[in-house]
Design a protein around this motif. Structure first.
Motif, PDB file in Angstrom:
ATOM      1  N   THR A  41       4.016 -22.767   3.774  1.00 56.18           N
ATOM      2  CA  THR A  41       4.971 -23.459   4.635  1.00 56.18           C
ATOM      3  C   THR A  41       6.360 -22.962   4.253  1.00 56.18           C
ATOM      4  O   THR A  41       6.566 -22.504   3.135  1.00 56.18           O
ATOM      5  N   SER A  42       7.298 -22.996   5.189  1.00 55.66           N
ATOM      6  CA  SER A  42       8.628 -22.472   4.921  1.00 55.66           C
ATOM      7  C   SER A  42       9.597 -23.033   5.948  1.00 55.66           C
ATOM      8  O   SER A  42       9.174 -23.531   6.999  1.00 55.66           O
ATOM      9  N   ARG A  43      10.887 -22.930   5.663  1.00 59.76           N
ATOM     10  CA  ARG A  43      11.908 -23.386   6.613  1.00 59.76           C
ATOM     11  C   ARG A  43      11.810 -22.600   7.919  1.00 59.76           C
ATOM     12  O   ARG A  43      11.800 -23.161   9.012  1.00 59.76           O
ATOM     13  N   SER A  44      11.730 -21.252   7.812  1.00 56.12           N
ATOM     14  CA  SER A  44      11.647 -20.400   9.000  1.00 56.12           C
ATOM     15  C   SER A  44      10.187 -20.217   9.406  1.00 56.12           C
ATOM     16  O   SER A  44       9.281 -20.466   8.613  1.00 56.12           O
ATOM     17  N   ASP A  45       9.994 -19.750  10.629  1.00 57.72           N
ATOM     18  CA  ASP A  45       8.629 -19.554  11.130  1.00 57.72           C
ATOM     19  C   ASP A  45       8.105 -18.179  10.689  1.00 57.72           C
ATOM     20  O   ASP A  45       8.513 -17.153  11.230  1.00 57.72           O
ATOM     21  N   LEU A 103      11.078 -20.039  -9.949  1.00 59.44           N
ATOM     22  CA  LEU A 103      12.517 -19.829  -9.807  1.00 59.44           C
ATOM     23  C   LEU A 103      13.077 -19.037 -11.005  1.00 59.44           C
ATOM     24  O   LEU A 103      12.563 -19.150 -12.117  1.00 59.44           O
ATOM     25  N   SER A 104      14.157 -18.307 -10.758  1.00 62.00           N
ATOM     26  CA  SER A 104      14.711 -17.439 -11.806  1.00 62.00           C
ATOM     27  C   SER A 104      15.565 -18.190 -12.826  1.00 62.00           C
ATOM     28  O   SER A 104      16.126 -17.576 -13.725  1.00 62.00           O
ATOM     29  N   VAL A 105      15.718 -19.493 -12.668  1.00 62.16           N
ATOM     30  CA  VAL A 105      16.263 -20.346 -13.731  1.00 62.16           C
ATOM     31  C   VAL A 105      15.164 -21.352 -14.041  1.00 62.16           C
ATOM     32  O   VAL A 105      14.294 -21.584 -13.192  1.00 62.16           O
ATOM     33  N   ASP A 225      18.690  -8.185  -3.834  1.00 68.09           N
ATOM     34  CA  ASP A 225      18.368  -9.622  -3.903  1.00 68.09           C
ATOM     35  C   ASP A 225      19.434 -10.408  -3.143  1.00 68.09           C
ATOM     36  O   ASP A 225      20.581  -9.958  -3.048  1.00 68.09           O
ATOM     37  N   SER A 226      19.060 -11.590  -2.629  1.00 72.53           N
ATOM     38  CA  SER A 226      20.015 -12.366  -1.823  1.00 72.53           C
ATOM     39  C   SER A 226      21.164 -12.898  -2.686  1.00 72.53           C
ATOM     40  O   SER A 226      21.016 -13.067  -3.903  1.00 72.53           O
ATOM     41  N   PHE A 227      22.301 -13.184  -2.035  1.00 71.93           N
ATOM     42  CA  PHE A 227      23.431 -13.767  -2.772  1.00 71.93           C
ATOM     43  C   PHE A 227      23.085 -15.193  -3.221  1.00 71.93           C
ATOM     44  O   PHE A 227      23.578 -15.666  -4.245  1.00 71.93           O
TER      45      PHE A 227
HETATM   46  P1  NAP Z   1      15.882 -16.383  -2.157  1.00 69.08           P
HETATM   47  O1  NAP Z   1      17.010 -16.065  -1.268  1.00 69.08           O
HETATM   48  O2  NAP Z   1      16.190 -16.805  -3.537  1.00 69.08           O
HETATM   49  O3  NAP Z   1      14.940 -17.474  -1.466  1.00 69.08           O
HETATM   50  C1  NAP Z   1      14.455 -17.321  -0.158  1.00 69.08           C
HETATM   51  C2  NAP Z   1      13.502 -18.444   0.135  1.00 69.08           C
HETATM   52  O4  NAP Z   1      14.163 -19.707   0.078  1.00 69.08           O
HETATM   53  C3  NAP Z   1      12.884 -18.345   1.504  1.00 69.08           C
HETATM   54  O5  NAP Z   1      11.543 -18.774   1.430  1.00 69.08           O
HETATM   55  C4  NAP Z   1      13.693 -19.314   2.348  1.00 69.08           C
HETATM   56  O6  NAP Z   1      12.947 -19.877   3.396  1.00 69.08           O
HETATM   57  C5  NAP Z   1      13.999 -20.397   1.335  1.00 69.08           C
HETATM   58  N1  NAP Z   1      15.238 -21.124   1.633  1.00 69.08           N
HETATM   59  C6  NAP Z   1      16.509 -20.681   1.479  1.00 69.08           C
HETATM   60  N2  NAP Z   1      17.389 -21.636   1.841  1.00 69.08           N
HETATM   61  C7  NAP Z   1      16.667 -22.701   2.266  1.00 69.08           C
HETATM   62  C8  NAP Z   1      17.004 -23.994   2.765  1.00 69.08           C
HETATM   63  N3  NAP Z   1      18.278 -24.390   2.898  1.00 69.08           N
HETATM   64  N4  NAP Z   1      15.985 -24.839   3.075  1.00 69.08           N
HETATM   65  C9  NAP Z   1      14.705 -24.457   2.939  1.00 69.08           C
HETATM   66  N5  NAP Z   1      14.315 -23.250   2.464  1.00 69.08           N
HETATM   67  C10 NAP Z   1      15.289 -22.384   2.128  1.00 69.08           C
HETATM   68  O7  NAP Z   1      14.960 -15.028  -2.172  1.00 69.08           O
HETATM   69  P2  NAP Z   1      13.564 -14.643  -2.833  1.00 69.08           P
HETATM   70  O8  NAP Z   1      13.771 -13.308  -3.418  1.00 69.08           O
HETATM   71  O9  NAP Z   1      12.469 -14.856  -1.842  1.00 69.08           O
HETATM   72  O10 NAP Z   1      13.357 -15.658  -4.065  1.00 69.08           O
HETATM   73  C11 NAP Z   1      12.579 -16.833  -3.952  1.00 69.08           C
HETATM   74  C12 NAP Z   1      12.520 -17.515  -5.326  1.00 69.08           C
HETATM   75  O11 NAP Z   1      11.854 -16.654  -6.261  1.00 69.08           O
HETATM   76  C13 NAP Z   1      13.897 -17.803  -5.908  1.00 69.08           C
HETATM   77  O12 NAP Z   1      13.890 -19.060  -6.514  1.00 69.08           O
HETATM   78  C14 NAP Z   1      14.083 -16.707  -6.944  1.00 69.08           C
HETATM   79  O13 NAP Z   1      14.922 -17.116  -8.011  1.00 69.08           O
HETATM   80  C15 NAP Z   1      12.653 -16.477  -7.417  1.00 69.08           C
HETATM   81  N6  NAP Z   1      12.386 -15.147  -7.941  1.00 69.08           N
HETATM   82  C16 NAP Z   1      12.756 -14.053  -7.199  1.00 69.08           C
HETATM   83  C17 NAP Z   1      12.519 -12.789  -7.714  1.00 69.08           C
HETATM   84  C18 NAP Z   1      12.924 -11.550  -6.939  1.00 69.08           C
HETATM   85  O14 NAP Z   1      12.905 -10.452  -7.497  1.00 69.08           O
HETATM   86  N7  NAP Z   1      13.274 -11.626  -5.686  1.00 69.08           N
HETATM   87  C19 NAP Z   1      11.892 -12.632  -8.969  1.00 69.08           C
HETATM   88  C20 NAP Z   1      11.497 -13.778  -9.666  1.00 69.08           C
HETATM   89  C21 NAP Z   1      11.758 -15.029  -9.145  1.00 69.08           C
HETATM   90  P3  NAP Z   1      12.719 -19.116   4.801  1.00 69.08           P
HETATM   91  O15 NAP Z   1      12.190 -17.741   4.452  1.00 69.08           O
HETATM   92  O16 NAP Z   1      11.696 -19.943   5.485  1.00 69.08           O
HETATM   93  O17 NAP Z   1      14.037 -19.058   5.495  1.00 69.08           O
END
Ligand code: NAP
Length: 272
Positions: A41-45, A103-105, A225-227
């Motif tokens: 499940t996720s915010r976006s489709d 999560l990364s924290v 990586d996202s901001f």
């Molecule tokens: P992210 O930008 O940290 O997270 C994107 C995700 O968060 C998407 O599933 C998005 O949902 C959701 N999201 C963002 N804002 C939201 C809101 N206001 N309400 C509901 N859902 C929201 O990018 P990511 O790289 O996918 O990372 C996801 C998690 O994994 C983070 O906590 C990050 O710290 C951790 N992590 C990332 C990495 C890496 O290398 N990227 C490595 C280890 C751990 P939608 O897609 O549905 O919009």
């Protein structure tokens, strides 16, 4: 801190991913390859991509929660964690379930989960120290940090950890606090320098040294990586501010040393 080396038993798990962004998708692909059953499940489709990957996608959070998962895996952004968890009707879970997160924290999700997750659910905080770029050729020798915050069903927890162990990850058990301390001085620092280089708009040149190539790669991997992720590393890690200040002070010290040397040099030259 301890390193897990023994192989543990494992079984097929039904895993429900909350937050199907870049990292949730990246993890899901390996889990499916291993034969686990995935739902999301996720915010976006993300239903089309999920359909393509053989994952059931739920728009309704209550239906997702009632879909009988062994593990609920939280992969949402650091910034949205509290909002996402508060909207997830966890009290509709039909049986004790493992709630895990990536999560990364680590102190922040542990504290929020301890507040919102019903007492009869187990809690596992983890941080795979790699992502879609560094893990694109497999997870061998990449580090997986975890803290068994509240585990009674050892078999399910061990089967979940086995997903990473069996791919060859270096398994590191440590407290959430210890993780955040080390990560502020390593991962956050790396991202901060990468983002700084990006602000300076450094680009590859026709006469790159190896060192400069490393900087260009660092810049590129940091901005991929996202901001939201980067700012989450700062806002929700209480050790990060100190490291940012240390970095500023260090740059100032290096600048002072250069200026001092420049003054010495010019005074030596004026005596010639
Ligand atoms: P992210 O930008 O940290 O997270 C994107 C995700 O968060 C998407 O599933 C998005 O949902 C959701 N999201 C963002 N804002 C939201 C809101 N206001 N309400 C509901 N859902 C929201 O990018 P990511 O790289 O996918 O990372 C996801 C998690 O994994 C983070 O906590 C990050 O710290 C951790 N992590 C990332 C990495 C890496 O290398 N990227 C490595 C280890 C751990 P939608 O897609 O549905 O919009």
């Amino acid at each position: 801190m301890s390193v897990l080396t023994t192989s543990s038993s494992s079984r097929t798990l039904k895993i429900g991913v909350v937050g199907f962004g870049p990292f949730g998708q990246f993890l899901a692909k390996t889990m499916i390859k291993q034969g686990h059953i995935l739902q999301a499940t996720s915010r976006s489709d993300h239903s089309q991509l999920c359909h393509h990957l053989g994952i059931s996608f739920f728009r309704e959070e209550r239906e997702f929660i009632e879909a009988d998962n062994d593990v609920i895996l939280i992969c949402t952004s650091i910034l949205s964690l509290s909002q996402v968890l508060n909207n997830l009707p966890l009290h509709f879970l039909k049986r004790p379930t493992l709630i895990a997160e990536v999560l990364s924290v680590k102190e922040h999700p542990r504290n929020v989960l301890l507040q919102v997750v019903p007492e009869d659910m187990d809690l596992l905080c983890t941080h795979p120290m790699f992502g879609p770029e560094s893990g694109k050729n497999g997870w061998q020798d990449l580090t997986f940090v975890y803290d068994k915050v509240r585990i009674r069903d050892e078999a399910t927890c061990s089967s979940f950890l086995h997903i990473f162990q069996s791919e060859g990850c270096k398994m590191l058990e440590m407290s959430c606090e210890e993780h955040d301390k080390i990560a502020a001085r390593s991962q956050f620092l790396t991202h901060t320098i990468g983002r700084t280089l990006s602000e300076m708009e450094i680009e590859s040149t026709s006469m790159n040294t190896k060192g400069f190539e490393t900087l260009v790669q660092l810049k590129e991997s940091s901005v991929s990586d996202s901001f939201d992720l980067f700012s989450g590393l700062f806002i929700y890690n209480r050790f990060a501010m100190k490291e940012l200040q240390n970095l500023e002070l260090a740059l100032e010290k290096v600048k002072q040393k250069l200026q001092q040397k420049m003054e010495e040099q010019s005074s030596n030259e004026s005596k010639l």
